[in-house]
Scaffold this active site. Structure first.
Site, short mmCIF file in Angstrom:
data_model
loop_
_atom_site.label_atom_id
_atom_site.label_comp_id
_atom_site.label_asym_id
_atom_site.label_seq_id
_atom_site.Cartn_x
_atom_site.Cartn_y
_atom_site.Cartn_z
N CYS A 1 0.83 -1.21 0.00
CA CYS A 1 0.00 0.00 0.00
C CYS A 1 0.87 1.26 0.00
O CYS A 1 2.09 1.20 0.05
CB CYS A 1 -0.91 0.00 1.22
N ALA B 1 3.37 1.71 2.78
CA ALA B 1 4.60 0.95 2.52
C ALA B 1 5.52 1.74 1.58
O ALA B 1 6.74 1.76 1.76
CB ALA B 1 4.28 -0.41 1.93
N ARG C 1 13.02 -4.13 5.89
CA ARG C 1 13.68 -3.69 4.67
C ARG C 1 15.11 -3.34 5.03
O ARG C 1 15.36 -2.58 5.96
CB ARG C 1 12.94 -2.49 4.07
N HIS D 1 5.07 6.61 -2.90
CA HIS D 1 6.33 7.25 -3.31
C HIS D 1 6.06 8.72 -3.67
O HIS D 1 6.78 9.61 -3.25
CB HIS D 1 6.93 6.56 -4.56
#
Ligand code: SF4
Length: 485
Positions: free
Chosen positions: A62, A65, A96, A195
């Protein structure tokens, strides 16, 4: 030699037959077989960046994230609040591998899970007051933190909290940036909008807020390298060896200051186009900084990229570039000499996020491996346009493929290696198909640059030629013709 275009078209059609008519029609638009024409024109009719179908087991995540997990999380000297209930922050905690120097909890907060841990009362009465308290607590507990970001989880946008007002108030009171980010997971269709939202938050709240003490003609920024397993470090040393000065790393091992001074560089070098193209486009328009896309996966692409970067500077840098290449080429040739005979002709399928599905192709090809199918979770049309020319004729290119489609393809294409994520990994192990995690590097890496290629080649060989696979009867795992799915 190309792959069989007609056979692969038929294969995809057969796989999609298992779906109800409407799903079949829709999913068909997300597949395309590469042809001479698409390779040359770089144009495609493949459908991308649209909502996933419900209930088909998409590999996507999503917006949260994409913002907290990808862009903001790696900024090491800021504390990133996962604002909402406990789940999103907990599941994304330390998963991550965006490496960062520093002392955890003192001047590096990347591997910590800071959350407002919403309860029912916060949903009913709102969480703005709680957010203020948390910001003050952060300032008190982590005096070396340079700033705070507020990463919104789903409920924040639904209950009408005003995190912008809280952030404004706290920025003043705490005398450091508090950045509100509207990355609620229901926004957009994947990580991709996260992003974009995260880039816009950098632009609006951080960019240009500090000055570089001194600037020079060789100042560059590394944009869109998240330093997975040390990738950005393995890239940075090459640029520095060439005589360039890296002003900022966005955002792997990055700092708030690097976000604030990056507008002073002479050139933006962008590795991950998908996650940070918004930023470099903005910096070009607002500050006149040109940008260059590069690729540090595998020696061929790295040589090509180093030369393209050097060409943007003077003869000194260009000479240095050739020296760097001359220094590392014998090492790279030795690696290829060792591993290529062990990997030549092996068939690979990839399903990654928004960049590596095309960017790693050159590294595989340096080892003589062949990408027969590749797909993205959340790429856009411009990513596919960059992918078609890099893929062989007849190869399969796919968007947001479902777990079922991938498993069928892997078996029917009889691949030798699958490169994807942790959700996929163990399914393929059980099918007897060698698998490498191409997000986390399977806890290995770096894979960027010359140092990275040594590890990449060793890892691929270790996996593909591992004796464990001979214990499987892989053929027996292939679905019998006509079996129900
Ligand atoms: S979709 Fe919402 S609840 Fe799920 S991880 Fe993303 S922000 Fe959290």
């Amino acid at each position: 030699m190309g792959l069989d275009i007609e056979a692969n078209k038929k294969l995809v059609e057969e796989i999609l037959e298992a779906y109800p008519d409407k799903t079949k029609k829709d999913r068909k638009k997300h597949f395309q077989i590469n042809t001479e024409e698409t390779k040359e024109s770089c144009s495609c009719s493949l459908k991308s960046n649209v909502k996933s179908r419900p209930g088909v087991m998409t590999p996507r995540g999503c917006s949260y994230a994409g913002s907290k997990g990808v862009v903001w999380g790696p900024i090491k000297d800021m504390v990133h609040i996962s604002h909402g209930p406990v789940g999103c922050g907990q599941y994304s905690w330390g998963t991550r591998r965006n490496y960062a120097n520093g002392t955890l909890g003192i001047d590096n907060f990347t591997a910590m899970q800071i959350t407002s841990d919403f309860s029912e009362t916060d949903i009913v009465f709102g969480g703005d007051k709680k957010l203020e308290i948390i910001c003050r607590e952060i300032k008190e507990m982590f005096p070396l933190a340079k700033g705070i970001s507020v990463q919104s989880e789903c409920p924040i946008g639904l209950i009408g909290d005003d995190i912008e007002a809280v952030s404004k108030k706290m920025t003043k009171e705490l005398e450091m940036p508090v950045v509100p980010v509207r990355c609620e997971g229901f926004r957009g269709v994947s990580q991709s909008l996260g992003h974009h939202i995260a880039n816009d938050a950098i632009r609006d709240y951080v960019m240009g807020k500090a000055e570089l003490a001194e600037t020079g003609p060789y100042d560059v920024n590394i944009i869109g390298d998240y330093n997975i397993g040390g990738d950005a470090w393995a890239s940075r040393i090459l640029l520095e060896e060439m005589g360039l000065r890296v002003v900022a790393q966005w955002s792997g091992d990055g700092t708030l200051n690097e976000l604030q001074v990056a507008h002073k560089a002479k050139l933006n070098l962008i590795h991950c186009h998908r996650s940070m193209n918004y930023m470099v486009t903005h910096m070009e328009q607002a500050y006149g900084i040109p940008y260059l896309e590069y690729n540090f996966f595998g020696p061929s692409k790295t040589y090509e990229s180093l030369r393209a970067i050097a060409a943007k500077f003077d003869a000194t840098i260009q000479e240095n570039c050739e020296k760097v290449i001359a220094k590392y080429k014998p090492q790279m040739d030795a690696i290829i000499g060792k591993y290529r005979p062990r990997l030549e002709g092996k068939k690979v399928m990839l399903l990654i996020g928004g960049l590596r599905s095309r960017h790693t192709i050159g590294a595989y090809e340096d080892l003589g491996m062949e990408i027969v199918a590749t797909g993205y979770e959340f790429a856009h049309k411009d990513d596919y346009e960059r992918t078609f020319p890099d893929m062989k004729e007849g190869s399969i290119i796919m968007d947001d493929p479902t777990a079922y489609e991938l498993e069928e393809l892997a078996q029917k294409l009889n691949i030798d290696l699958m490169g994807s994520g942790v959700k996929e990994k163990y399914v393929y192990h059980k099918m007897g198909i060698p698998f490498r995690q191409m997000h986390s590097w399977d806890y290995s890496g770096p894979y960027h640059g010359f140092d990275g290629f040594k590890i990449f080649a060793k890892d691929m060989d270790m996996t593909v030629n591992n004796p464990v696979w001979s214990l499987f009867d892989k053929k027996a795992k292939v679905q019998p013709e006509g079996a129900s799915v």
